[in-house]
Design an enzyme around this catalytic site. Structure first.
Site, mmCIF file in Angstrom:
data_model
loop_
_atom_site.group_PDB
_atom_site.id
_atom_site.type_symbol
_atom_site.label_atom_id
_atom_site.label_comp_id
_atom_site.label_asym_id
_atom_site.label_seq_id
_atom_site.Cartn_x
_atom_site.Cartn_y
_atom_site.Cartn_z
ATOM 1 N N ASP A 11 0.871 -1.165 0.000
ATOM 2 C CA ASP A 11 0.000 0.000 0.000
ATOM 3 C C ASP A 11 0.918 1.227 0.000
ATOM 4 O OD1 ASP A 11 -2.387 1.579 0.345
ATOM 5 O OD2 ASP A 11 -1.883 1.730 2.469
ATOM 6 N N ASP A 13 0.005 5.152 1.091
ATOM 7 C CA ASP A 13 -0.160 6.044 2.247
ATOM 8 C C ASP A 13 -0.245 5.239 3.535
ATOM 9 O OD1 ASP A 13 -1.195 8.948 0.950
ATOM 10 O OD2 ASP A 13 -1.638 7.185 -0.265
ATOM 11 N N ASP A 170 -1.659 -0.951 5.760
ATOM 12 C CA ASP A 170 -1.969 -0.462 7.110
ATOM 13 C C ASP A 170 -3.461 -0.296 7.342
ATOM 14 O OD1 ASP A 170 -2.006 1.828 5.303
ATOM 15 O OD2 ASP A 170 -2.189 3.067 7.103
#
Length: 219
Positions: A11, A13, A170
């Site tokens: 991922d 960000d 996250d």
């Protein structure tokens, strides 16, 4: 420990880059323009992974169902586009992690829900990411995460099968997308996390800093 890994997908960000300051300030600018007091960055940070939806929920308590949402969302996106590289940078340890993956001969790529409108200029401004085998944005395929389509497209471009791939993210939707795509999943607990409890995501592993990934990939 994972065996036979040939490609690591990330991922963006909250996993590779810390964009929370620019996302939060883009939303806070909207509060200030309306005579509302500024909120501290920490108020925005945990929801930064949810983009406009997360930032507007913090700044104004809005949900996508609110009649004002579409207009304010576009204002937020324009604010963010103007300032998205002011304070954004990679997390500590990410540069060393990518160097280590390269030295092991592993390929890597990015699968984000961030629109190409933002992903492309960010990647162009960060040479560290120039050799990514795939960069998949939220609008690259007809579906965004947690649908597996973006991960399938990343694997196609990287020429790798699910059993030889891991996905690091996250947010719970990263884990859901990875599982749906048949990929082993790793939760990055140093990221934004949203409102979730990492343990409840049932990722295959959890790391508290980027460098911990290397020990999971074997020698």
């Amino acid at each position: 420990m994972f065996h036979g890994v040939r490609c690591v997908l990330f991922d963006l960000d909250g996993t590779l880059i810390d964009s929370a300051p620019d996302l939060g300030l883009a939303a806070d600018e909207m509060r200030l323009s309306r005579g509302l007091p500024s909120l501290p960055l920490e108020a925005y940070r945990s929801m930064a992974g949810s983009g406009a939806r997360g930032m507007l929920s913090v700044a104004f308590g809005l949900t996508p169902e609110d009649e004002r949402y579409a207009t304010l969302r576009e204002e937020f996106l324009n604010n963010y586009e103007r300032r998205m590289m002011h304070c954004t940078g990679v997390f500590s340890g990410v540069e060393e992690l990518l160097d280590a993956l390269r030295s092991r001969g592993l390929t890597w790529g990015i699968v984000t829900n961030k629109a190409q409108r933002f992903t492309q200029p960010l990647m162009a401004a960060m040479p560290l990411f120039a050799d990514a085998a795939a960069i998949i944005s939220g609008d690259t395929t007809p579906h965004a995460k947690p649908h597996p389509a973006p991960l399938w497209e990343a694997m196609r471009r990287a020429n790798v099968q699910p059993e030889h791939c891991v996905y690091v993210g996250d947010d719970e939707r990263d884990v859901r997308a990875g599982k749906a795509a048949g990929i082993s999943t790793i939760a990055a607990s140093y990221g934004y996390l949203g409102l979730g409890d990492v343990a409840s995501w049932q990722a295959d592993a959890v790391i508290s800093q980027p460098g911990e990934l290397l020990s999971l990939l074997g020698p």
